[in-house]
Design a protein around this motif. Sequence first.
Motif, PDB file in Angstrom:
ATOM      1  N   LEU A   1       0.805  -1.228   0.000  1.00  0.00           N
ATOM      2  CA  LEU A   1       0.000   0.000   0.000  1.00  0.00           C
ATOM      3  C   LEU A   1       0.838   1.279   0.000  1.00  0.00           C
ATOM      4  O   LEU A   1       0.635   2.144  -0.869  1.00  0.00           O
ATOM      5  N   PRO A   2       1.765   1.453   0.958  1.00  0.00           N
ATOM      6  CA  PRO A   2       2.536   2.704   0.957  1.00  0.00           C
ATOM      7  C   PRO A   2       3.435   2.842  -0.266  1.00  0.00           C
ATOM      8  O   PRO A   2       3.752   3.973  -0.665  1.00  0.00           O
ATOM      9  N   MET A   3       3.834   1.728  -0.858  1.00  0.00           N
ATOM     10  CA  MET A   3       4.655   1.797  -2.059  1.00  0.00           C
ATOM     11  C   MET A   3       3.812   2.229  -3.261  1.00  0.00           C
ATOM     12  O   MET A   3       4.228   3.069  -4.062  1.00  0.00           O
ATOM     13  N   ILE A   4       2.630   1.662  -3.374  1.00  0.00           N
ATOM     14  CA  ILE A   4       1.746   1.980  -4.505  1.00  0.00           C
ATOM     15  C   ILE A   4       1.302   3.434  -4.462  1.00  0.00           C
ATOM     16  O   ILE A   4       1.269   4.128  -5.488  1.00  0.00           O
ATOM     17  N   PHE A   5       0.962   3.922  -3.275  1.00  0.00           N
ATOM     18  CA  PHE A   5       0.414   5.273  -3.138  1.00  0.00           C
ATOM     19  C   PHE A   5       1.454   6.288  -2.661  1.00  0.00           C
ATOM     20  O   PHE A   5       1.104   7.399  -2.284  1.00  0.00           O
ATOM     21  N   HIS A   6       2.730   5.876  -2.666  1.00  0.00           N
ATOM     22  CA  HIS A   6       3.836   6.790  -2.353  1.00  0.00           C
ATOM     23  C   HIS A   6       3.677   7.464  -0.996  1.00  0.00           C
ATOM     24  O   HIS A   6       3.802   8.682  -0.868  1.00  0.00           O
ATOM     25  N   VAL A   7       3.371   6.648  -0.003  1.00  0.00           N
ATOM     26  CA  VAL A   7       3.278   7.138   1.373  1.00  0.00           C
ATOM     27  C   VAL A   7       4.661   6.990   2.002  1.00  0.00           C
ATOM     28  O   VAL A   7       5.168   5.871   2.146  1.00  0.00           O
ATOM     29  N   HIS A   8       5.271   8.098   2.368  1.00  0.00           N
ATOM     30  CA  HIS A   8       6.638   8.071   2.875  1.00  0.00           C
ATOM     31  C   HIS A   8       6.673   8.411   4.372  1.00  0.00           C
ATOM     32  O   HIS A   8       5.693   8.871   4.936  1.00  0.00           O
ATOM     33  N   GLY A   9       7.818   8.157   4.976  1.00  0.00           N
ATOM     34  CA  GLY A   9       8.019   8.527   6.373  1.00  0.00           C
ATOM     35  C   GLY A   9       7.858   7.400   7.361  1.00  0.00           C
ATOM     36  O   GLY A   9       8.169   7.556   8.536  1.00  0.00           O
ATOM     37  N   LEU A  10       7.374   6.250   6.884  1.00  0.00           N
ATOM     38  CA  LEU A  10       7.184   5.100   7.767  1.00  0.00           C
ATOM     39  C   LEU A  10       7.460   3.832   6.975  1.00  0.00           C
ATOM     40  O   LEU A  10       6.998   3.682   5.847  1.00  0.00           O
ATOM     41  N   SER A  11       8.210   2.924   7.569  1.00  0.00           N
ATOM     42  CA  SER A  11       8.572   1.690   6.875  1.00  0.00           C
ATOM     43  C   SER A  11       7.330   0.888   6.485  1.00  0.00           C
ATOM     44  O   SER A  11       6.384   0.767   7.273  1.00  0.00           O
ATOM     45  N   PRO A  12       7.310   0.312   5.263  1.00  0.00           N
ATOM     46  CA  PRO A  12       6.172  -0.520   4.844  1.00  0.00           C
ATOM     47  C   PRO A  12       5.902  -1.690   5.791  1.00  0.00           C
ATOM     48  O   PRO A  12       4.766  -2.176   5.868  1.00  0.00           O
ATOM     49  N   ILE A  13       6.928  -2.148   6.516  1.00  0.00           N
ATOM     50  CA  ILE A  13       6.737  -3.275   7.435  1.00  0.00           C
ATOM     51  C   ILE A  13       5.750  -2.920   8.541  1.00  0.00           C
ATOM     52  O   ILE A  13       5.043  -3.785   9.067  1.00  0.00           O
TER      53      ILE A  13
END
Length: 211
Positions: free
Chosen positions: A69-81
Amino acid sequence: MTILFLMIAYLLGSIPSGLWIGQIFFKKNLREYGSGNTGTTNTFRILGPKAGCIVFLMDFFKGSLAVWLPMIFHVHGLSPIVFGLFAVLGHTFPIFAEFKGGKAVATSAGMLMSFSPVYGLFLLVVFSTTLFLTSIVSLSSVVAATFAILTVILFPAVHFILPKYDLIFTLVILFLGCFVIVRHKDNIKRIQEKRENLVPFGLNITQQIKK
């Protein structure tokens, strides 16, 4: 934005795959059969291999999708894990099923395979080998969780599979490893009493009494 996607990850994890499939297609409430758990293992046991495989894949991809999700929608500042962790918590304490869910194994596996696939494959080998030797899914989960706790600390030190320390990743794995073990405390007790459920293959080296 980050908080929104953490909530989405939790809600995604909260989808009670086994419970809903049992109720909709088999007219059975998994909580009333077998171990009473709504995860993959009890689904296999009560509803059969086809339903079990579907539930496993759904639970697995809940963890994977949460990491993506954060990779697809370019959500930064927090690890995808961390988003994967929220999906695991949703799977274990689902808001759609009275906060009574599975034991975190399948969704954790999906999370790991998406975030660190080689490490995920290593733990899968540990799980599969233990399952062949013992014929016990719960013990295989506990052994894999124990290996995760040990190797997430050891491997970066020797630059094997995990090339360097990632503080967030390490903390998440340590937490989930302990969490999975605690969630299986009743299974551990049954293993000690030689009365844990077995899969229909493997060596049963702990000599559980077959039912």
